[in-house]
Design an enzyme around this catalytic site. Structure first.
Site, PDB file in Angstrom:
ATOM      1  CB  THR A   1      69.866 -24.485-111.024  1.00 17.53           C
ATOM      2  OG1 THR A   1      69.296 -23.252-111.484  1.00 17.53           O
ATOM      3  CG2 THR A   1      70.559 -24.231-109.695  1.00 17.53           C
TER       4      THR A   1
ATOM      5  CG  PHE B   1      70.447 -27.954-106.864  1.00 18.12           C
ATOM      6  CD1 PHE B   1      69.880 -27.171-105.873  1.00 18.12           C
ATOM      7  CD2 PHE B   1      69.923 -27.894-108.140  1.00 18.12           C
ATOM      8  CE1 PHE B   1      68.803 -26.336-106.150  1.00 18.12           C
ATOM      9  CE2 PHE B   1      68.846 -27.059-108.432  1.00 18.12           C
ATOM     10  CZ  PHE B   1      68.292 -26.269-107.427  1.00 18.12           C
TER      11      PHE B   1
END
Length: 300
Positions: A192, A194
């Protein structure tokens, strides 16, 4: 805070109190303590004070109000693409992207008892989808929950050895759960990305590779996107990401999110943005920041 299971509520209260005392060190994130967003904060700002928030809007508002110095928000995942609503929230927030951070998502099977006692595992639906093969092989039934860390907190509160959770090793640490298996996701590249949001823009240090994130809406004429992006190609600017999305339920009002390599002050980028402005109804530069990892050339 009332939406969290009791073990999470206690942590949220303690973390919120610490952030209230030193808001300049506070870093807001969405989710319960132990979420992958919490992990991102700890990795990116080891001296910061993580501030858990129920929703993305709450994390953004914490920065806007000064309750937190910055926020760390997920923007895309290597398996599931962009994170819902973020592309709508960013341009309206008035905040600036000042950094990025990548978290390798390593799901764990957690519980309060032995592994062979687990009959069902709770987690966010996306996380359950990422471990579908392993759960099926173990004969464990998946059960949807609000988020991964919240599921871990619920398991800790329930003290039922037949219920497990799919969450991070950080969640296991915070809620006193046993890790039966780690890295059980079906895809080994599960990562992921960010972004860091601040009230003020940040000028990256000279000589470091940078990214610039921008959003725009093209003019509603034929070949407008082709013309708008032409300046990146002719000026040698690498376009690493481009996504379209609809606003307000309209099938004609299409907006675009893009990441490019370079800064607006670079000659090639400046020329590309000038051409982009000519072919768009509006253009917003959300931030220029140092790359957390190198991109592979060829996107633009």
């Amino acid at each position: 805070m009332d939406s969290y299971p009791e073990p999470a509520r206690r942590l949220v209260e303690a973390m919120t109190d610490a952030a209230d005392r030193e808001p300049r060190r506070a870093v807001a994130f969405q989710g319960a303590p132990g979420a992958y967003s919490h992990q991102a904060v700890r990795e990116a700002f080891p001296n910061g004070l993580p501030l858990p928030c129920l929703a993305f809007e709450d994390a953004i508002e914490a920065v806007q109000s000064g309750a937190a110095a910055r926020a760390v928000i997920p923007i895309e995942n290597s398996l599931h693409g962009r994170v819902a609503d973020i592309h709508f929230l960013l341009p309206e927030s008035g905040l600036h992207i000042t950094g990025e951070h990548f978290v390798r998502v390593r799901h764990c099977l957690l519980s309060t008892g032995p592994r062979d006692a687990i009959h069902e595992a709770m987690s966010h639906p996306q996380a359950l989808g990422q471990v579908r093969g392993r759960l099926k092989a173990w004969g464990i039934r998946p059960v949807g929950a609000f988020d991964t860390a919240g599921a871990a907190a619920f398991v800790a509160e329930a003290q039922d050895p037949s219920i497990g959770a799919i969450a991070s090793s950080l969640a296991a640490e915070l809620y006193g759960l046993t890790i039966h298996a780690e890295g059980i996701e079906d895809a080994s590249h599960n990562t992921t990305r960010f972004v860091v949001l601040d009230r003020e823009p940040l000028t990256p240090a000279a000589g470091v590779p940078v990214m610039t994130t921008l959003m725009f809406e093209t003019n509603h004429v034929p070949a407008s996107l082709f013309k708008a992006l032409g300046g990146f190609a002719t000026n040698g600017v690498n376009l690493t990401k481009l996504e379209s999305y609809l606003r307000d339920g309209s099938f004609t009002q299409v907006e675009f999110y893009a990441d490019i390599e370079g800064a607006p002050g670079d000659v090639g980028v400046a020329r590309a943005l000038e051409e982009l402005r000519f072919h768009t109804k509006w253009l917003r530069v959300l931030g220029t920041y140092q790359q957390a990892r190198p991109r592979v050339l060829g996107g633009g």
